[in-house]
Each structure stands twice: as C-alpha cells, then as structure tokens.
Write a protein that holds these residues in place. Structure first.
Motif, PDB file in Angstrom:
ATOM      1  N   SER A 356       0.955  15.822   2.158  1.00 22.36           N
ATOM      2  CA  SER A 356       0.034  15.286   1.157  1.00 22.36           C
ATOM      3  C   SER A 356      -0.553  13.982   1.652  1.00 22.36           C
ATOM      4  O   SER A 356       0.177  13.075   2.060  1.00 22.36           O
ATOM      5  CB  SER A 356       0.762  15.041  -0.169  1.00 22.36           C
ATOM      6  N   LEU A 357      -1.883  13.896   1.661  1.00 19.48           N
ATOM      7  CA  LEU A 357      -2.561  12.641   1.977  1.00 19.48           C
ATOM      8  C   LEU A 357      -2.708  11.870   0.675  1.00 19.48           C
ATOM      9  O   LEU A 357      -3.299  12.356  -0.289  1.00 19.48           O
ATOM     10  CB  LEU A 357      -3.933  12.922   2.604  1.00 19.48           C
ATOM     11  N   VAL A 358      -2.153  10.649   0.630  1.00 21.16           N
ATOM     12  CA  VAL A 358      -1.993   9.909  -0.623  1.00 21.16           C
ATOM     13  C   VAL A 358      -2.652   8.540  -0.530  1.00 21.16           C
ATOM     14  O   VAL A 358      -2.464   7.808   0.436  1.00 21.16           O
ATOM     15  CB  VAL A 358      -0.484   9.748  -0.957  1.00 21.16           C
ATOM     16  N   ARG A 359      -3.440   8.212  -1.550  1.00 23.30           N
ATOM     17  CA  ARG A 359      -3.977   6.848  -1.690  1.00 23.30           C
ATOM     18  C   ARG A 359      -3.097   6.120  -2.709  1.00 23.30           C
ATOM     19  O   ARG A 359      -2.906   6.588  -3.839  1.00 23.30           O
ATOM     20  CB  ARG A 359      -5.431   6.894  -2.184  1.00 23.30           C
ATOM     21  N   ILE A 410       1.654   0.337   1.165  1.00 20.45           N
ATOM     22  CA  ILE A 410       1.470  -0.620   0.066  1.00 20.45           C
ATOM     23  C   ILE A 410       0.215  -0.269  -0.735  1.00 20.45           C
ATOM     24  O   ILE A 410      -0.597   0.563  -0.331  1.00 20.45           O
ATOM     25  CB  ILE A 410       1.370  -2.060   0.596  1.00 20.45           C
ATOM     26  N   ALA A 411       0.070  -0.925  -1.861  1.00 24.74           N
ATOM     27  CA  ALA A 411      -1.121  -0.748  -2.699  1.00 24.74           C
ATOM     28  C   ALA A 411      -2.376  -0.983  -1.874  1.00 24.74           C
ATOM     29  O   ALA A 411      -2.483  -1.981  -1.165  1.00 24.74           O
ATOM     30  CB  ALA A 411      -1.071  -1.710  -3.886  1.00 24.74           C
ATOM     31  N   GLY A 412      -3.319  -0.068  -1.977  1.00 27.90           N
ATOM     32  CA  GLY A 412      -4.559  -0.154  -1.225  1.00 27.90           C
ATOM     33  C   GLY A 412      -4.581   0.680   0.028  1.00 27.90           C
ATOM     34  O   GLY A 412      -5.648   0.950   0.581  1.00 27.90           O
ATOM     35  N   ASP A 413      -3.423   1.130   0.496  1.00 29.90           N
ATOM     36  CA  ASP A 413      -3.352   1.867   1.758  1.00 29.90           C
ATOM     37  C   ASP A 413      -3.354   3.381   1.521  1.00 29.90           C
ATOM     38  O   ASP A 413      -3.197   3.856   0.385  1.00 29.90           O
ATOM     39  CB  ASP A 413      -2.100   1.458   2.533  1.00 29.90           C
TER      40      ASP A 413
END
Length: 735
Positions: A356-359, A410-413
C-alpha cells in the motif's frame, strides 16, 4: 528558484527520509501521454544523484517500473513514486498516467500531492494541452493547489519555446495570462545540419545570468551583450507579473516610478505567489545527453520545487470523522498528532504480497505497529466496507523496482506499507485506540461495461478471488454480478483500462477470461388482452396430478409489475390452491414467455378452474398456472421492453452540436441543455441503454477528450419492432 548553483547530495543506495514536514515536498506530474513526464522524473533523479548516468538506480534495477503489459503498450498506466533529495529537502515525485482511461491514478496523485507540475511537449504544440488536461488544471485551481508548467522536448526539430509559452498562457491563464510567465528563456546553440538550433542553456530573467548545460553540467556565466536585448521585454513582463501578486502594495508604485526592485525581493514575492497558487511559472527541461550529469533545466526546476512549492504544513488535511460518521476535530500536519494516513494506491507483489502506498497527513507511522483500517465501502463498485485492526509490516521507500527500508514515515511524507491485507485504495489508517475516517476523494464513474466468462473450469475456480483482488487495487473499477442477465460485468473507464485489467487478471492472478457481448436487462409484456387455459392432468397409478385453471391477461402501464386478481366463484378452484396458481404464474413470468426475458406490467385474473379431491396439489396448480400464462402469450403479441437511461453530458460548447446529433443517432431524446460554467454545456437526454454500451469511448473521441457523462436508469419502454426482431433473430442464430 533563487538561481543558485546547488549541490547534488543524491540518495544512491539508501532510502530518502525526512525528519520534519518542512523538509518534504510532494509534487504530482500531470500531462497527456507522451508529454515526457517519466523522462523528466528520470532527469531529476539523475540531477540529484539518485540514479547513475545510465538511468539505473545505483543499487540495481531501473527507475521506470512497468508491468509486462506496460512495456508492450509503451505507456505508463499507474501512479508511481520516485523520492529524491535536493539541498536537504525530500521531494516525492508522483508520476501519473497521461492516458484518460487511468484518471483514477491521476486523482490519487492529486490527493497525495501539495503542488503540481503540468508537463507539456514543445514538439506537439497546442495539441498536447487537451480538454482533459485543462479540466485537471481547473480542478487544481478550485482547491488552490500551486502549479507550475514545464515545457519538454525542446530538442525536437519543430519545438518552439516562445510559441509553446504563449499557448500555455492562453490555455491556463484564463482571465489572468500574466500569472503564467517564463522564469527563463532558452539559450540556443549553433545551427545543426537540419537547420535546427538545439537549446544549450537558459537565461535567468530575474538574475540576468546564463546557465549553460552544453558541457553536461550546469555552468553559470555572465550574459553577453547579445543576450540582454533578447530578455528585456520578457524580464519586464515577469517583474510586473510578480509585483502584481506581491503583498507589498507599494511595490508597483515604486517600480512604475523607476525604482530598481531588488532581485532578492522579487524572488521572495515570486515564491510566495507560487506557494499561494496565484502565479504559475513556466520552465524548460530536457533529458541529459549521453554521459552528462544533468539535463537542461533540472537544477532550475529543483530550485523551484524546494523554494517555491509549499510544504505539507501549508496544506489543509482532508476532513475526518469517526468510522460511524460522527464529527471529529480536524487533523493537522503534526508528527506528534493523532495518526491519520490514507492509502492512495494498492498493488500486489508476487514475493511480498499486497503493498500500500500511503500518504501520512498527521502523526507518525512506524513498522510493525497495529493500526485501524477504515474503509468507505463503495459497495456499488464491489468494495465491501471494513472496519478492522491490522498489524502493518515493514515501511519502505520505493524507487523503481527497489523497496528501500524506512524507519518511520512522519506527517507529510509518503511511504510504502507491507502486509495490509484488508486495506484498499482510499482507506484510512489511524491509531487503534482513536479510529478515524477521511473524507474520500472524487472517483470517476466507470461507464464502459465488459462482460466476462472464465475461460476454463480451472479459471472459474480462481475467478472470484482474482476479481476481488483486482478491484481492491483499483477503486475506479466496478464489479457487477447482474442477477437479470446472469453475467459478470467489469465496469471500466475505457478500452485501455479494460485491456490492462484483463491482462493483470491473467499475469498476476493466473485467471484467463473471455470477453462476451454485454447484455442489457430486457423485459417482456403483453401487447393486448388475451386468455389462457392451463390443464395439467396426469394419471399414472397411485397418486395422479390434476389441476385446471383459466386466466385472463391484460397489459398495464409501465412500472406496474405483475398484478394478480382472484375472481373464482363457487369454489371451482379450492381456496388453498389459489396462491399456488399465482406462484406458478409469477415463476413463469420470471422465466419469460417469448424470448426468455422477465414478463412485467400485466394484470392476471384467475376466472375459473377445476380440481380433484385426491389428485390436486400445490405443485399441480403451480404447473397449471404456468401453462395458462404461456397459452395466453401465444394468443397475442409480446412486446420487448428495453431499459432507457437518463444521461447528462457535460461538454465544451464547441462540441454540443456533434454530441446532440450523435445522441439522436442512438435513438436518444434530448430533454434540454443549459450552461454549466464558462464554455461548457450540460446536455440532458434519454437514451436506450443498448445504444450506449460504448458511449464512454465514443464520447471521448467525439469531444476530443473534453466530454464526460453520467447515467442513471429511468425506466423500461417498448423497443421498436424492427430492432426487437433483429434481436430475436440474433438470439435464434446464436442458439
């Protein structure tokens, strides 16, 4: 962006990781097929040191990662991620498909990104800025996403940077063409044998410096006297465009008064305007020549991305609720905040399993932790709802065919997550003790039906699981098990989408299927009043069977269904067997009486009948009821009813006439038209479903990619006799 020479830290052999959101840029590349998006990603990877001169990832494998079918078709059909590093900033480059059938992958890329690069080819001129590309530009504008334009293929013989820039200003500038301006002008080399002068470098309009790429590496020099007259007009226009967007209201007066505005001030105002999405710089790029370390314009583009594009901190996260729909406090881009991440792409690896590619929008995702997976369901597309806890596997950063381990995201990655067996594209990952659900992004409706059958018994055994895995990867695909036609139907976005889906079924999941003609759900009804007598009498020693019933059938208005009326007097049919007659009639109606389609919109009146004290039974009267209905059908004309769809076509004003003419040719009835925004018209019509099986493909061709439509079932109505007869003959011939 400040036209620095820069360094090339690269990412050879290791994962690019970020320790804070301000050190991340998420950029999606948008453009039609063949515009040069993937080549541009490779050029940027080479400039940052992530790949070597041969275009190979330093620790093995190629940057471009295609399935076998994609090699054969020579086009990318899925979203891919290439993380690179420049000046201490991690840049997640999201390369999207340029073909219209894979707009779902494009929308996933837009969801994961914070800024967009629109890639256009100078070799193709205005033709490569099609209606679909303009619509994506407008979507980005609607949400305030920053955008820049990159002109590629400057090495082509017919390329013209200035002409292409003006085309972009017209196509993307709208009412504000001065918000679409070049930051650099091309520096042409000596004339070649064919008379074409290749672009050897760039001239910075703000700094008035020359950046020469002819040696294979960027070299900065002072401009010669011959360069300054070339850039004066373009430089003045750029400065005025920047000042018009400046937050300093005195700047324009000072400039018009003859004051020389400091270049540093202009660059800072430019960066702010780009980040706000109010100014859209135009840049040029070309791949590196053999043996070169940098392609033309790559350093300038990297400086724009790191200096002008916003960080994830500047983007508002999607709205969140609890999984059961209760409001929740909005999440922010804080690594220490509650976990809120979204699956933007799902794929299967034959060795690793589902990836899964996750933002990550909030919080920090770590390997081997348990997360909550919330799914929107999309039951109408074959995606079941789920609300489960799952333990994730390793985190990694993809690059070509390589998966490089990551300690955290982290958040944003953006990162790849292994072993999420239940998660599908569009699902939300959150903390086990604080489950969340993100507002879904808009998915295009699949409107091309593809009926399939298993090729063999072995394929039939694997078909269900293979289809489930296929639709889990692709939320733009809808799986339908049609109870009326008994067909398995994959609803796709177009023919290329269909071809890729069927090939993935075969190569990834080992399921071979055959495409068969798609059937629409036809119905039958009586053309007039008729009577029928059902006689089911059998004597064969022991218990016999005895049932006789007489009925009258008359047609009803559309949508009435089947109405059963009992008018038996004197107990000719015992009361306990009247429901049996009705059951037999309804069962026969479901099977059809002429062409095997369900019979609807009739009133059946039971008038009389006979029974036997010993041999009558429920089964006998069911059979008699069915026989009576068949006999009545033989006494009158049976009409074939076809489903009619109500469709809404949104199309550019230039194509309204051809669209309406085409709908008339499909036996459609135009209900009305209305303006829907600048330069677009909404056409409403009713069209038989049998006539719009390929409309998703035909409309795209008819409108040059600018049209889209929605459809919904309206009703069934009588099919013209000549078409009904052709269908019957075709069915008889097939039998």
């Amino acid at each position: 962006m400040g036209e620095k020479t820069g360094t090339y830290p690269g990412a050879a052999g290791r994962a690019v990781s970020a320790d804070r959101p301000s050190h991340v840029r998420n950029v999606v590349l948008v453009g039609h097929s063949g515009s040069g998006k993937t080549t541009l990603v490779e050029a940027l990877a080479l400039a940052t040191g992530a790949v070597n001169r041969a275009g190979r990832v330093e620790d093995g494998g190629a940057l471009s990662d295609y399935d076998e079918i994609e090699h054969r078709q020579q086009r990318s059909v899925q979203l891919s991620l290439a993380p690179v590093e420049w000046a201490g900033i991690k840049i997640n480059l999201l390369d999207t498909p340029g073909y219209a059938d894979f707009v779902g992958e494009l929308r996933a890329g837009l969801r994961a990104a914070d800024a967009a690069l629109f890639v256009v080819s100078a070799a193709e001129g205005a033709e490569n800025i099609n209606g679909a590309t303009r619509m994506v530009w407008e979507e980005c504008a609607a949400v305030g996403m920053p955008r820049a334009i990159v002109i590629t293929h400057l090495e082509a013989a017919r390329s013209d940077f200035e002409e292409m820039t003006e085309t972009c200003r017209t196509a993307f500038g709208g009412d504000s063409p001065d918000g679409v301006l070049p930051l650099y002008l091309p520096l042409h080399g000596p004339e070649g044998p064919d008379g074409h002068r290749c672009v050897a470098g760039l001239i910075g309009l703000l700094s008035q410096r020359v950046f020469d790429y002819s040696s294979g590496e960027r070299a900065e020099t002072a401009p010669g006297p011959e360069h300054l007259p070339l850039i004066e007009e373009a430089r003045n226009r750029l400065i005025e465009g920047i000042i018009a967007e400046s937050e300093d209201e005195t700047l324009m007066d000072r400039y018009l008064g003859g004051e020389e505005i400091d270049v540093k001030t202009l660059i800072e105002d430019l960066e702010r305007a780009v980040a706000r999405g109010s100014f859209h710089p135009v840049l040029a790029a070309a791949p590196a020549a053999e043996g070169a370390k940098q392609g033309l314009g790559t350093v300038e583009l990297l400086e724009l991305i790191t200096g002008g594009f916003p960080t994830p901190l500047e983007r508002e996260a999607p709205a969140v609720t609890t999984p059961d729909g209760r409001p929740r406090t909005p999440v922010t881009c804080d690594p220490a905040g509650p976990l809120a991440a979204e699956v933007i792409k799902t794929s299967s690896d034959p060795y690793v399993g589902r990836i899964s590619l996750v933002r990550v929008f909030s919080g920090t995702l770590r390997p081997d932790e348990t997360v909550h997976v919330s799914g929107h369901g999309l039951e109408d597309r074959g995606h079941e709802s789920h609300d489960v806890d799952e333990r994730i596997g390793a985190l990694s950063s993809p690059f070509g065919k390589q998966q490089r381990p990551l300690p955290q995201a982290i958040a944003g990655d953006i990162a790849c997550v292994a072993k999420l067996t239940r998660a599908e594209t569009g699902d939300t990952l959150s903390a086990k003790g604080d489950p969340l659900l993100m507002e879904p992004w808009r998915m295009p409706d699949p409107l091309l039906p593809v009926a399939i059958e298993a090729h063999s018994k072995a394929d039939e055994d694997k078909l269900s699981q293979g289809l489930a895995r296929l639709v889990a990867e692709d939320p733009t695909m809808r799986l339908e098990q049609n109870q009326h036609t008994h067909q398995v139907v994959l609803w796709c976005l177009g023919e290329a989408h269909r071809d890729v889906a069927l090939e993935r079924l075969r190569t990834r999941y080992g399921v071979q299927v055959d495409v068969v003609p798609h059937k629409v759900s036809l119905r039958e009804t009586f053309g007039g009043k008729a009577a029928g007598r059902g006689r089911h009498v059998k004597q064969s020693g022991g218990h016999g069977q005895y049932a006789i019933c007489e009925i009258e059938v008359e047609p009803l208005p559309g949508g009435s269904g089947i109405e059963f009326v009992d008018k038996v007097v004197g107990g000719a049919v015992p009361r306990q067997f009247i429901p049996s007659v009705e059951k037999g009639i309804r069962a026969q109606a479901a099977r059809g009486v002429a062409a095997g389609h369900p019979l609807v919109d009739i009133r059946v009146t039971l008038l009389d009948g006979k029974a036997h004290s010993v041999d009558s039974s429920d089964a006998a009267f069911q059979t008699a009821g069915a026989l009576a209905l068949r006999e009545a059908a033989a006494e009158t004309k049976i009409h074939l009813l076809e489903p009619v769809a109500e469709i809404e076509v949104l199309v550019s004003d230039d194509y309204v006439g051809p669209v309406m003419s085409d709908l008339s040719g499909r036996r459609g009835r135009v209900i009305g038209t209305e303006q829907s925004g600048a330069g677009r018209t909404l056409v409403r019509a009713e069209v038989p479903e049998i006539e719009i099986g390929r409309y998703a493909v035909d409309l795209r061709s008819l409108s040059h990619g600018t049209g889209r439509f929605t459809r919904s079932y309206a009703r069934h109505e009588p099919m013209p006799p000549q078409i009904a007869e052709r269908l019957r003959e075709s069915a008889d011939g097939g039998a």
